[in-house]
Write a protein that holds these residues in place. Sequence first.
Motif, PDB file in Angstrom:
ATOM      1  N   ALA A 246       0.831  -1.199   0.000  1.00  0.00           N
ATOM      2  CA  ALA A 246       0.000   0.000   0.000  1.00  0.00           C
ATOM      3  C   ALA A 246       0.872   1.258   0.000  1.00  0.00           C
ATOM      4  O   ALA A 246       0.596   2.223  -0.708  1.00  0.00           O
ATOM      5  N   THR A 247       1.953   1.209   0.792  1.00  0.00           N
ATOM      6  CA  THR A 247       2.850   2.360   0.862  1.00  0.00           C
ATOM      7  C   THR A 247       3.514   2.617  -0.488  1.00  0.00           C
ATOM      8  O   THR A 247       3.550   3.746  -0.977  1.00  0.00           O
ATOM      9  N   GLY A 285      -8.607   3.690   3.475  1.00  0.00           N
ATOM     10  CA  GLY A 285      -7.664   3.614   4.589  1.00  0.00           C
ATOM     11  C   GLY A 285      -8.219   2.811   5.746  1.00  0.00           C
ATOM     12  O   GLY A 285      -7.513   1.995   6.353  1.00  0.00           O
ATOM     13  N   ILE A 286      -9.509   3.031   6.027  1.00  0.00           N
ATOM     14  CA  ILE A 286     -10.154   2.261   7.095  1.00  0.00           C
ATOM     15  C   ILE A 286     -10.129   0.768   6.755  1.00  0.00           C
ATOM     16  O   ILE A 286      -9.834  -0.077   7.600  1.00  0.00           O
ATOM     17  N   LEU A 288      -7.982  -0.774   4.870  1.00  0.00           N
ATOM     18  CA  LEU A 288      -6.600  -1.218   5.019  1.00  0.00           C
ATOM     19  C   LEU A 288      -6.277  -1.418   6.494  1.00  0.00           C
ATOM     20  O   LEU A 288      -5.697  -2.430   6.900  1.00  0.00           O
ATOM     21  N   LEU A 289      -6.695  -0.449   7.303  1.00  0.00           N
ATOM     22  CA  LEU A 289      -6.428  -0.497   8.741  1.00  0.00           C
ATOM     23  C   LEU A 289      -7.083  -1.729   9.372  1.00  0.00           C
ATOM     24  O   LEU A 289      -6.442  -2.470  10.120  1.00  0.00           O
ATOM     25  N   ILE A 292      -5.201  -4.882   8.455  1.00  0.00           N
ATOM     26  CA  ILE A 292      -3.925  -5.041   9.159  1.00  0.00           C
ATOM     27  C   ILE A 292      -4.164  -5.335  10.640  1.00  0.00           C
ATOM     28  O   ILE A 292      -3.538  -6.223  11.215  1.00  0.00           O
ATOM     29  N   VAL A 293      -5.087  -4.587  11.262  1.00  0.00           N
ATOM     30  CA  VAL A 293      -5.349  -4.795  12.687  1.00  0.00           C
ATOM     31  C   VAL A 293      -5.850  -6.211  12.942  1.00  0.00           C
ATOM     32  O   VAL A 293      -5.391  -6.886  13.864  1.00  0.00           O
ATOM     33  N   ASN A 296      -3.049  -8.624  12.719  1.00  0.00           N
ATOM     34  CA  ASN A 296      -2.152  -8.503  13.870  1.00  0.00           C
ATOM     35  C   ASN A 296      -2.756  -9.090  15.138  1.00  0.00           C
ATOM     36  O   ASN A 296      -2.052  -9.697  15.945  1.00  0.00           O
ATOM     37  N   ASP A 300      -1.000 -12.010  17.177  1.00  0.00           N
ATOM     38  CA  ASP A 300      -0.667 -11.847  18.589  1.00  0.00           C
ATOM     39  C   ASP A 300      -1.130 -13.047  19.398  1.00  0.00           C
ATOM     40  O   ASP A 300      -0.402 -13.586  20.223  1.00  0.00           O
ATOM     41  N   ARG A 312       4.545 -12.236  26.217  1.00  0.00           N
ATOM     42  CA  ARG A 312       4.954 -10.853  25.985  1.00  0.00           C
ATOM     43  C   ARG A 312       5.313 -10.153  27.279  1.00  0.00           C
ATOM     44  O   ARG A 312       4.553 -10.024  28.168  1.00  0.00           O
TER      45      ARG A 312
ATOM     46  N   ILE C 136      -0.679  -1.170  20.033  1.00  0.00           N
ATOM     47  CA  ILE C 136      -0.969  -2.129  18.955  1.00  0.00           C
ATOM     48  C   ILE C 136      -1.471  -1.371  17.726  1.00  0.00           C
ATOM     49  O   ILE C 136      -1.074  -1.635  16.593  1.00  0.00           O
ATOM     50  N   SER C 140      -0.091  -1.018  13.799  1.00  0.00           N
ATOM     51  CA  SER C 140      -0.920  -1.441  12.677  1.00  0.00           C
ATOM     52  C   SER C 140      -1.232  -0.317  11.696  1.00  0.00           C
ATOM     53  O   SER C 140      -1.448  -0.567  10.525  1.00  0.00           O
ATOM     54  N   LEU C 141      -1.296   0.910  12.195  1.00  0.00           N
ATOM     55  CA  LEU C 141      -1.696   2.016  11.325  1.00  0.00           C
ATOM     56  C   LEU C 141      -0.660   2.243  10.226  1.00  0.00           C
ATOM     57  O   LEU C 141       0.509   2.425  10.527  1.00  0.00           O
ATOM     58  N   PRO C 142      -1.092   2.251   8.978  1.00  0.00           N
ATOM     59  CA  PRO C 142      -0.141   2.545   7.911  1.00  0.00           C
ATOM     60  C   PRO C 142       0.268   4.028   7.980  1.00  0.00           C
ATOM     61  O   PRO C 142      -0.583   4.911   8.005  1.00  0.00           O
ATOM     62  N   PHE C 144       1.507   6.294   6.014  1.00  0.00           N
ATOM     63  CA  PHE C 144       1.093   7.307   5.028  1.00  0.00           C
ATOM     64  C   PHE C 144      -0.374   7.706   5.224  1.00  0.00           C
ATOM     65  O   PHE C 144      -0.730   8.870   5.094  1.00  0.00           O
ATOM     66  N   TRP C 145      -1.185   6.732   5.610  1.00  0.00           N
ATOM     67  CA  TRP C 145      -2.609   7.029   5.784  1.00  0.00           C
ATOM     68  C   TRP C 145      -2.823   7.889   7.036  1.00  0.00           C
ATOM     69  O   TRP C 145      -3.627   8.808   7.043  1.00  0.00           O
ATOM     70  N   MET C 149      -4.622  11.489   7.411  1.00  0.00           N
ATOM     71  CA  MET C 149      -5.668  11.794   8.396  1.00  0.00           C
ATOM     72  C   MET C 149      -5.271  12.996   9.251  1.00  0.00           C
ATOM     73  O   MET C 149      -6.112  13.815   9.616  1.00  0.00           O
ATOM     74  N   ARG C 208       7.767  -1.160  28.496  1.00  0.00           N
ATOM     75  CA  ARG C 208       6.847  -1.942  29.323  1.00  0.00           C
ATOM     76  C   ARG C 208       7.424  -3.338  29.572  1.00  0.00           C
ATOM     77  O   ARG C 208       7.475  -3.805  30.716  1.00  0.00           O
ATOM     78  N   ALA C 209       7.858  -3.988  28.498  1.00  0.00           N
ATOM     79  CA  ALA C 209       8.401  -5.340  28.653  1.00  0.00           C
ATOM     80  C   ALA C 209       9.626  -5.316  29.563  1.00  0.00           C
ATOM     81  O   ALA C 209       9.764  -6.156  30.456  1.00  0.00           O
ATOM     82  N   VAL C 263       8.362   8.136   3.279  1.00  0.00           N
ATOM     83  CA  VAL C 263       6.905   8.160   3.177  1.00  0.00           C
ATOM     84  C   VAL C 263       6.346   9.476   3.724  1.00  0.00           C
ATOM     85  O   VAL C 263       5.573  10.162   3.061  1.00  0.00           O
TER      86      VAL C 263
END
Lengths: 312, 341, 325
Positions: A246-247, A285-286, A288-289, A292-293, A296, A300, A312, C136, C140-142, C144-145, C149, C208-209, C263
């Motif tokens: 995407a980037t 974007g949402i 994509l987000l 990815i979330v 992840n 996890d 962790r 987290i 996860s947030l890209p 560039f996006w 925003m 934190r860890a 970016v």
Amino acid sequence: MPVSADGSVTAPAAAAAARAAAESPWRRVAGDFFRNPIATFGAALLCLIVLAAIFAPLISPQDPYDLAQIDVLDGKLPPGSHAGSGNGRFWLGTDDQGRDMLSAIFYGLRISIFVGVSSTVMALVIGLAAGLLAAYVGGRTETFVMRVVDIQLSFPSILIALILIAVLGQGIGKVIAALVTVQWAYYARTVRSAALVERRKEYVEAARCLALSPMRIVFRHLLPNCLPPLIVVATVQVAAAIALEATLSFLGLGLPITEPSLGLLIANGYQYLLSGKYWISFFPGIALLLTIVSINLVADQLRDVLNPRLSR
Amino acid sequence: MSADPVAVSQGTAPATAPAAPLLAVLGLRTHFFTKAGVVKAVDDVSFTLAAGEVLGLVGESGSGKSMTGYSLMGLIDPPGRVVEGSIRLKGQELTTLPAEKMRALRGDRLAMIFQDPMMTLNPVLRIDHQMTEAILAHRDVGRAAALARAREALVRVGIASPDARLKAYPHQFSGGMRQRVAIAIALLNEPDVIIADEPTTALDVTIQGQILYEVQKLARETGTALIWITHDLSVIAGLADRIFVMYAGKIVEEGTTEDVIDHPAHPYTRGLLDSVPSRNPYGQRLKQIPGMTPSLIALPRGCAFRERCARADAMCEAMPETTAAPSGRAGHVMRCFHPLA
Amino acid sequence: MLVYLIRRCLQSVVVLLVMSLIVFVGVYAVGNPIDILISPQADQAEREQAIHALGLDQPMWMQYFVFLRDALHGDLGHSFVHSTSALRLIFERMPATLELATVAMLFAIILGIPLGLWAGLKPESASGRTIMAGSILGFSLPTFWVGLMLIMVFSVMLGWLPSNGRGETVSLFGIPVSFLTLDGWRHLVLPATNLALFNLALMIRLTRAGTREALLQDYVKFARAKGLSNVRVIGVHVLRNILIPIVTVIGLQFGALIAFAIVTESVFAWPGMGKLLVDSINFLDRPVIVAYLLVIVTLFIVINLIVDLLYSALDPRVRLGESRS
């Protein structure tokens, strides 16, 4: 000893281990996985997203790349607008070409996920082979492979991908090639370290002394032990690959406009963002987000479930 | 605070307990509230300690002996907490003391030494720093005075060239040397009580002997009382005035060292003694206590030891009270229905 | 120490040589070198002449040698687009990138370490959990996006901050910087926040860890047994120990920040060398790409060296001079 110095109780862990021995490992993993509500939510969301991508042509209100179905007069309509031609509404608005954003997002997801998954699978195969080779053969081969891995991993993925794009040129195949190159080293490292632990164990030595075929040793003994960490790394890497594609596409250096992934949709809306037409960039974007979330979240939880030691 | 008359624990006969004990623990219960259930790490422990006395607290891993030590220090972290009982130091109640007052006591009146000397010293701080901060936390003295005192403490525990050693980092010391430093830190403020949690377990046997000898000597010199926590009766035999044997959070036998070693009453104490190599004739198989320390979450009803005990019968399904041991000696008490004669 | 430094520098030279070979093979041999070095508008005669002049009719190893010799003289070729020295172009853009990356890293450190410490000390509390959930999201947030925003909210909707450029700069030792003017700061805040986000999440997780691990260590319990105040136990005993991995990661991530600035610079039209690289790739301005690559490899090597030196300063167990094996 039921109570350790910090006061944590180890008895439940022992009980869990006993239970695990009784069940099949995959059932145990599945059972442990869905015990966490957030991870379950992530998995469900991911399923929905993948289904939407697979069945995009069936569920999309329109085919966003069929010129007969889109009307420039519908261009840049805000979310919820009615189509000028009277049929249907654009729930997420339209882009500058009058394309329904919801449909474009479904199609974009398809491309993004295809690129992410296929590059991950290829990188996985290459990394697995390299890692097993390094771990099994050892010696100079191992030193060489791992040195290459180390050097590559010391540079950020975006830099390596950009340079490859600069050298190779653009196009979907080249983007996948770049993503594979970026990723393989992670697998090689993971596989080698897992396989090394196993190689040091005596039964592998014994199998060698018995002159069992190397293939048998590798596939029966080394490979199964590499799988749990590999699954975790691969899950994380699918998300990373999707984000990186995407980037690259956003920078105009990834997929061509004939393959409009989410990144390209976002880039397309960039110029309209400043005039307040946020939806063209916002909704892809949402999507994509969320993709990815959700990946992840699944990764996890997989990490916790597949490797209790690696907390962790 | 004036030393008001402290209720003597039911098991401790007045003959061994001084009129005004330095430390009096009564009905102490420390529980850990975990997701799996409540862990009764310390369950109704009572004892007294006189000034200058050396007390041996013996038991297997998980018997609650370390948690007893942490409870005294006020170092029990959530999910654990002292739920009941009283701890009085020179008459002052510690269990209800505000956190800041308790902090002021820790390291000053009460000090603690831990098991693994490799882990107790902070690897990234110099020894002088780690020593002086223990003084500066309690005394209003300058850095130079604190440093002089730290140097003196190092000399006292037998560390050569203390000036160079003060400027060193922990990794430049051997295990035995580190434990000496830890002991020196515990001694810095001349505390009333030092709680030593298996301080020699991680050391070589020869070093163990040296450390034992020196700690004993220092305690005698300074009049500091010692609570020596160990799983090894042979370590404590030559050191302690009195021995307390702990099992599953409770004291199952207590008495003078002589009483407990020579006339053990509780089958568990007997088991511990039988598993000490040096006490057994050469060539004879060491006796082991069958089974494992029980999980403190799912303790059997009654005597916690009964499932591992050859003498147990239906009677043991009730919890035995603390009663006088068959030896008949003052202060020698135990919790058992079928004691060894 | 000196021996170590010399050895490290020699190692660095080797790495640089290897990288230059890879870059040379990658960019000069895979692509057509004529296209790279000669303007596409040139005619056949000019091309022949240029091929000879540039030594491209020579064998490969000879060409590499020439490339190296020129590189040693600071000549990495000329940009087709800007018709100036590629290296000079990069050095002109570098301060903007370094400024952006530094401010972003400071944001991440100043916010991330306290937040991570808090989450590590109170892992079960609502605030601790919220911080972790946020981190987290930060992963996860890209990037560039998020940049888009930020522009949407703070530039377009609220109109508080500008969305592109460096703003007013002043010269500091002959280098233009934004952080000394109010206008510069206004321009810097959004891109720096954007770039900091990933590292902020990383700092939080790492701190934190580390905190949780340190709290379980005997030395923390011993420090508390000494009667030290909580502030001292955490501020000195815990923090000094977790600082070691944190400093290492900060150092290594600084290189990544410079790379990821590519970016952010594109989103916010920040005139740094990352944006230059993207433009150069778009225009096939290969000498600039090569120059960027060699400069950034050098930068990475220097950063790694600094991290190692800092590491030894923080962790007494590491003795640089002694690691001669």
